[in-house]
Design a protein around this motif. Structure first.
Motif, PDB file in Angstrom:
ATOM      1  N   LEU A 119      -7.088 -37.155  50.982  1.00 56.39           N
ATOM      2  CA  LEU A 119      -7.138 -36.249  50.024  1.00 56.39           C
ATOM      3  C   LEU A 119      -5.667 -35.449  49.850  1.00 56.39           C
ATOM      4  O   LEU A 119      -5.253 -35.071  51.013  1.00 56.39           O
ATOM      5  N   ASP A 120      -5.067 -35.436  48.988  1.00 51.76           N
ATOM      6  CA  ASP A 120      -3.739 -34.740  48.760  1.00 51.76           C
ATOM      7  C   ASP A 120      -3.678 -33.441  47.932  1.00 51.76           C
ATOM      8  O   ASP A 120      -2.515 -32.902  47.912  1.00 51.76           O
ATOM      9  N   GLY A 121      -4.863 -32.978  47.505  1.00 53.07           N
ATOM     10  CA  GLY A 121      -4.624 -31.395  46.836  1.00 53.07           C
ATOM     11  C   GLY A 121      -6.065 -31.527  46.184  1.00 53.07           C
ATOM     12  O   GLY A 121      -6.968 -32.306  45.984  1.00 53.07           O
ATOM     13  N   VAL A 122      -6.275 -30.256  45.404  1.00 52.75           N
ATOM     14  CA  VAL A 122      -7.410 -29.986  44.461  1.00 52.75           C
ATOM     15  C   VAL A 122      -6.852 -29.266  43.237  1.00 52.75           C
ATOM     16  O   VAL A 122      -5.901 -28.690  43.251  1.00 52.75           O
ATOM     17  N   THR A 123      -7.845 -29.629  42.199  1.00 52.59           N
ATOM     18  CA  THR A 123      -7.578 -28.973  40.855  1.00 52.59           C
ATOM     19  C   THR A 123      -8.686 -28.109  40.646  1.00 52.59           C
ATOM     20  O   THR A 123      -9.689 -28.646  40.804  1.00 52.59           O
ATOM     21  N   THR A 124      -8.540 -27.002  39.987  1.00 50.39           N
ATOM     22  CA  THR A 124      -9.931 -26.337  39.442  1.00 50.39           C
ATOM     23  C   THR A 124      -9.609 -26.037  38.255  1.00 50.39           C
ATOM     24  O   THR A 124      -8.445 -25.908  37.692  1.00 50.39           O
ATOM     25  N   ASN A 125     -10.635 -25.441  37.642  1.00 46.30           N
ATOM     26  CA  ASN A 125     -10.607 -24.730  36.185  1.00 46.30           C
ATOM     27  C   ASN A 125     -11.653 -23.636  36.178  1.00 46.30           C
ATOM     28  O   ASN A 125     -12.462 -23.701  36.957  1.00 46.30           O
ATOM     29  N   PRO A 126     -11.486 -22.756  35.178  1.00 43.08           N
ATOM     30  CA  PRO A 126     -12.652 -21.866  34.940  1.00 43.08           C
ATOM     31  C   PRO A 126     -13.880 -22.368  34.947  1.00 43.08           C
ATOM     32  O   PRO A 126     -14.961 -21.592  35.463  1.00 43.08           O
ATOM     33  N   THR A 127     -14.108 -23.611  34.439  1.00 42.88           N
ATOM     34  CA  THR A 127     -15.599 -24.030  34.100  1.00 42.88           C
ATOM     35  C   THR A 127     -16.036 -24.414  35.542  1.00 42.88           C
ATOM     36  O   THR A 127     -17.143 -24.328  36.079  1.00 42.88           O
ATOM     37  N   LEU A 128     -15.305 -25.067  36.513  1.00 42.77           N
ATOM     38  CA  LEU A 128     -15.608 -25.447  37.669  1.00 42.77           C
ATOM     39  C   LEU A 128     -15.793 -24.243  38.532  1.00 42.77           C
ATOM     40  O   LEU A 128     -16.667 -24.476  39.487  1.00 42.77           O
ATOM     41  N   MET A 129     -14.888 -23.521  38.463  1.00 45.50           N
ATOM     42  CA  MET A 129     -15.189 -22.248  39.395  1.00 45.50           C
ATOM     43  C   MET A 129     -16.577 -21.580  38.917  1.00 45.50           C
ATOM     44  O   MET A 129     -17.354 -20.927  39.809  1.00 45.50           O
ATOM     45  N   ALA A 130     -16.729 -21.381  37.671  1.00 46.53           N
ATOM     46  CA  ALA A 130     -18.247 -20.839  37.355  1.00 46.53           C
ATOM     47  C   ALA A 130     -19.272 -21.686  37.886  1.00 46.53           C
ATOM     48  O   ALA A 130     -20.369 -21.108  38.257  1.00 46.53           O
ATOM     49  N   LYS A 131     -19.105 -23.234  37.692  1.00 45.64           N
ATOM     50  CA  LYS A 131     -20.054 -24.091  38.171  1.00 45.64           C
ATOM     51  C   LYS A 131     -20.387 -23.835  39.722  1.00 45.64           C
ATOM     52  O   LYS A 131     -21.483 -24.195  40.069  1.00 45.64           O
TER      53      LYS A 131
END
Ligand code: E4P
Length: 219
Positions: free
Chosen positions: A22-34
């Motif tokens: 694993l080289d990193g992570v992406t998030t978005n507001p939907t994923l944070m809410a989930k």
């Protein structure tokens, strides 16, 4: 090609880190809410402590001044934070300002080569073309990656192509073939990459043949 996990779920991130790829992570507001996140700052910090690599944290603001202010706060959380900014005129303006300030950005919601070109000109660190959502409406997400690759190579843009909205392993492989720098994927897709029925059948046969051999030599 670098692999990012597209999630805010800490358990998934820990499991993916354990694979050693694993080289990193992406998030978005939907994923944070989930993920049920109530304190984004401490959550981003935890993600940065688990994974060594870039972690995209998205702004909620949508006007220039507020986006720049929020981006500064997000970037302060950890050196690995990359601020995710939406592809809107104020977003491009914010990317240009943040780039001048040395704050790294990921321009999200990219659906056309023109949008990718604008983000690159503004100095975005990453552009995130959304493959799955394009395919959903009968367009060709991979064709977009190829177009962006060609344009960036033509002009020597250093902006990296982060293939996003990945739905299945074929998206990952096609993105790699098309020259995407990074693929960000849900944990389920990362797990699917390991799978092939012939691997399972082959392993089962190797072990059963060896067991039979041991039985015959010990009896
Ligand atoms: C990208 O960074 C986005 O978080 C993500 O890939 C969106 O994917 P989706 O279309 O599955 O929501």
């Amino acid at each position: 090609m670098r692999f990012f996990l597209d999630t805010a779920d800490l358990t998934e991130i820990q499991e993916a880190v354990a694979y050693g790829i694993l080289d990193g992570v992406t998030t978005n507001p939907t994923l944070m809410a989930k993920a049920g996140v109530s304190d984004p700052e401490s959550h981003y910090r935890k993600i940065c402590e688990i994974v060594s690599g870039d972690v995209s944290a998205e702004v909620i603001a949508t006007d220039y001044e507020a986006m720049v202010e929020e981006a500064k706060q997000l970037a302060n959380i950890h050196p690995n934070i990359v601020v995710k900014i939406p592809m809107i005129p104020d977003g491009v303006k914010a990317i240009a300002t943040l780039s001048q300030l040395g704050i790294r950005t990921n321009c999200t919601l990219i659906f056309s080569p023109a949008q990718a070109l604008l983000a690159a000109k503004a100095g975005a660190t990453y552009v995130s073309p959304f493959l799955g959502r394009l395919d959903d409406i009968g367009h060709d997400g991979i064709a977009l990656i190829k177009q962006i690759r060609l344009i960036f190579d033509n002009y020597g843009f250093e902006t990296q192509i982060l293939a996003a909205s990945i739905r299945h392993p074929k998206h990952v492989i096609a993105s790699a073939e098309a020259g995407a720098d990074v693929a960000t994927m849900p944990f389920k897709v990362l797990q699917q990459l390991f799978k092939h029925p012939l691997t399972d059948i082959g392993l089962e046969r190797f072990l059963s043949d060896y067991r039979k051999h041991l039985e015959s030599t010990t009896s």
